[in-house]
Design a protein around this motif. Structure first.
Motif, mmCIF file in Angstrom:
data_model
loop_
_atom_site.group_PDB
_atom_site.id
_atom_site.type_symbol
_atom_site.label_atom_id
_atom_site.label_comp_id
_atom_site.label_asym_id
_atom_site.label_seq_id
_atom_site.Cartn_x
_atom_site.Cartn_y
_atom_site.Cartn_z
ATOM 1 N N ARG A 54 11.465 0.340 -84.983
ATOM 2 C CA ARG A 54 12.488 1.159 -84.354
ATOM 3 C C ARG A 54 13.618 0.265 -83.847
ATOM 4 N N GLU A 55 14.843 0.736 -84.079
ATOM 5 C CA GLU A 55 16.028 0.110 -83.494
ATOM 6 C C GLU A 55 16.824 1.231 -82.858
ATOM 7 N N HIS A 56 16.922 1.175 -81.547
ATOM 8 C CA HIS A 56 17.580 2.228 -80.772
ATOM 9 C C HIS A 56 16.875 3.557 -81.062
ATOM 10 N N ASP A 57 17.593 4.544 -81.560
ATOM 11 C CA ASP A 57 16.970 5.856 -81.796
ATOM 12 C C ASP A 57 16.634 6.101 -83.270
ATOM 13 N N ILE A 58 16.612 5.056 -84.073
ATOM 14 C CA ILE A 58 16.290 5.186 -85.501
ATOM 15 C C ILE A 58 14.961 4.496 -85.785
ATOM 16 N N LEU A 59 14.071 5.208 -86.472
ATOM 17 C CA LEU A 59 12.822 4.616 -86.953
ATOM 18 C C LEU A 59 13.026 4.260 -88.417
ATOM 19 N N TYR A 60 12.761 3.019 -88.757
ATOM 20 C CA TYR A 60 12.850 2.559 -90.141
ATOM 21 C C TYR A 60 11.448 2.689 -90.739
ATOM 22 N N TYR A 61 11.266 3.778 -91.464
ATOM 23 C CA TYR A 61 9.968 4.201 -91.981
ATOM 24 C C TYR A 61 9.742 3.623 -93.375
ATOM 25 N N THR A 62 8.635 2.904 -93.566
ATOM 26 C CA THR A 62 8.311 2.296 -94.857
ATOM 27 C C THR A 62 7.743 3.335 -95.800
ATOM 28 N N GLY A 63 8.232 3.328 -97.028
ATOM 29 C CA GLY A 63 7.821 4.298 -98.035
ATOM 30 C C GLY A 63 6.361 4.189 -98.450
ATOM 31 N N MET A 64 6.004 5.009 -99.429
ATOM 32 C CA MET A 64 4.636 5.161 -99.907
ATOM 33 C C MET A 64 4.299 4.103 -100.961
ATOM 34 N N GLY A 65 3.108 3.558 -100.856
ATOM 35 C CA GLY A 65 2.619 2.578 -101.812
ATOM 36 C C GLY A 65 2.154 1.329 -101.114
ATOM 37 N N LEU A 110 16.731 12.252 -92.284
ATOM 38 C CA LEU A 110 17.128 10.980 -92.884
ATOM 39 C C LEU A 110 18.585 10.754 -92.483
ATOM 40 N N CYS A 111 18.843 9.712 -91.685
ATOM 41 C CA CYS A 111 20.176 9.541 -91.103
ATOM 42 C C CYS A 111 21.027 8.496 -91.820
ATOM 43 N N GLN A 112 20.427 7.746 -92.732
ATOM 44 C CA GLN A 112 21.139 6.772 -93.554
ATOM 45 C C GLN A 112 20.488 6.772 -94.925
ATOM 46 N N VAL A 129 9.875 -2.877 -100.813
ATOM 47 C CA VAL A 129 9.531 -1.551 -100.304
ATOM 48 C C VAL A 129 10.809 -0.772 -100.041
ATOM 49 N N TRP A 130 10.685 0.541 -99.989
ATOM 50 C CA TRP A 130 11.800 1.398 -99.620
ATOM 51 C C TRP A 130 11.679 1.745 -98.151
ATOM 52 N N ILE A 131 12.787 1.636 -97.452
ATOM 53 C CA ILE A 131 12.855 1.957 -96.035
ATOM 54 C C ILE A 131 13.718 3.220 -95.877
ATOM 55 N N PHE A 132 13.155 4.174 -95.131
ATOM 56 C CA PHE A 132 13.835 5.447 -94.874
ATOM 57 C C PHE A 132 14.203 5.516 -93.391
ATOM 58 N N PRO A 133 15.492 5.374 -93.061
ATOM 59 C CA PRO A 133 15.905 5.466 -91.671
ATOM 60 C C PRO A 133 15.905 6.935 -91.221
ATOM 61 N N VAL A 134 15.062 7.256 -90.254
ATOM 62 C CA VAL A 134 14.976 8.631 -89.758
ATOM 63 C C VAL A 134 15.279 8.671 -88.271
ATOM 64 N N LYS A 135 15.826 9.799 -87.865
ATOM 65 C CA LYS A 135 16.222 9.991 -86.476
ATOM 66 C C LYS A 135 15.665 11.326 -86.024
ATOM 67 N N ILE A 136 15.110 11.352 -84.816
ATOM 68 C CA ILE A 136 14.575 12.590 -84.263
ATOM 69 C C ILE A 136 15.724 13.549 -83.987
ATOM 70 N N ASN A 137 15.558 14.792 -84.438
ATOM 71 C CA ASN A 137 16.595 15.808 -84.212
ATOM 72 C C ASN A 137 16.626 16.178 -82.733
#
Length: 139
Positions: A54-65, A110-112, A129-137
């Motif tokens: 997490r950086e600030h309010d964004i979680l950098y979520y690692t993809g599947m695999g 997905l915010c980015q 790996v693929w990183i998915f930046p997500v932000k809580i609504n």
């Protein structure tokens, strides 16, 4: 398609069984999709080998695999990218800080654009790996 309502409270802790029942999804995996509810549950399990951060309010979520390079054309990675961009699928985040305890964080977006980075796989071999930046609504 029916309207789907989540009856879980952000910040509360749930069991895997409760998560499975609430979303009508499989009881395994870090990305769990319910076709019936058009909902994708993301499990950020910090007790396992993925490097979600997490950086600030964004979680950098690692993809599947778990092994080798990840692909955006594979499984739920493809779904997460496509539901975030092209459909109105609902995406929900859970974090695991202690085994068997799933903290519901709420709906996310997905915010980015997803991006690649280097991480070790579950055999300690370097891979992309693929990183998915997500932000809580916000409510």
């Amino acid at each position: 398609m029916t309207n789907f309502t989540v009856n879980l409270k952000p910040g509360n802790t749930y069991t895997n069984k409760e998560l499975t029942a609430a979303f009508n999804v499989s009881n395994m995996g870090g990305m769990r999709y319910s076709r019936k509810n058009n909902a994708l549950g993301l499990i950020s399990d910090h007790t396992k080998g993925y490097d979600d951060h997490r950086e600030h309010d964004i979680l950098y979520y690692t993809g599947m695999g778990k092994y080798g390079d990840q692909s955006l054309d594979f499984g739920q990675n493809k779904r997460l990218q496509s539901v975030s961009i092209a459909t109105a699928a609902n995406i929900y985040l859970f974090e695991v800080l202690k085994k068997t305890e799933y903290i519901y964080r709420g709906p996310v977006t997905l915010c980015q654009e997803p991006f690649q980075e280097q991480q070790l796989d579950f055999d300690d071999k370097p891979r992309k790996v693929w990183i998915f930046p997500v932000k809580i609504n916000q409510a």
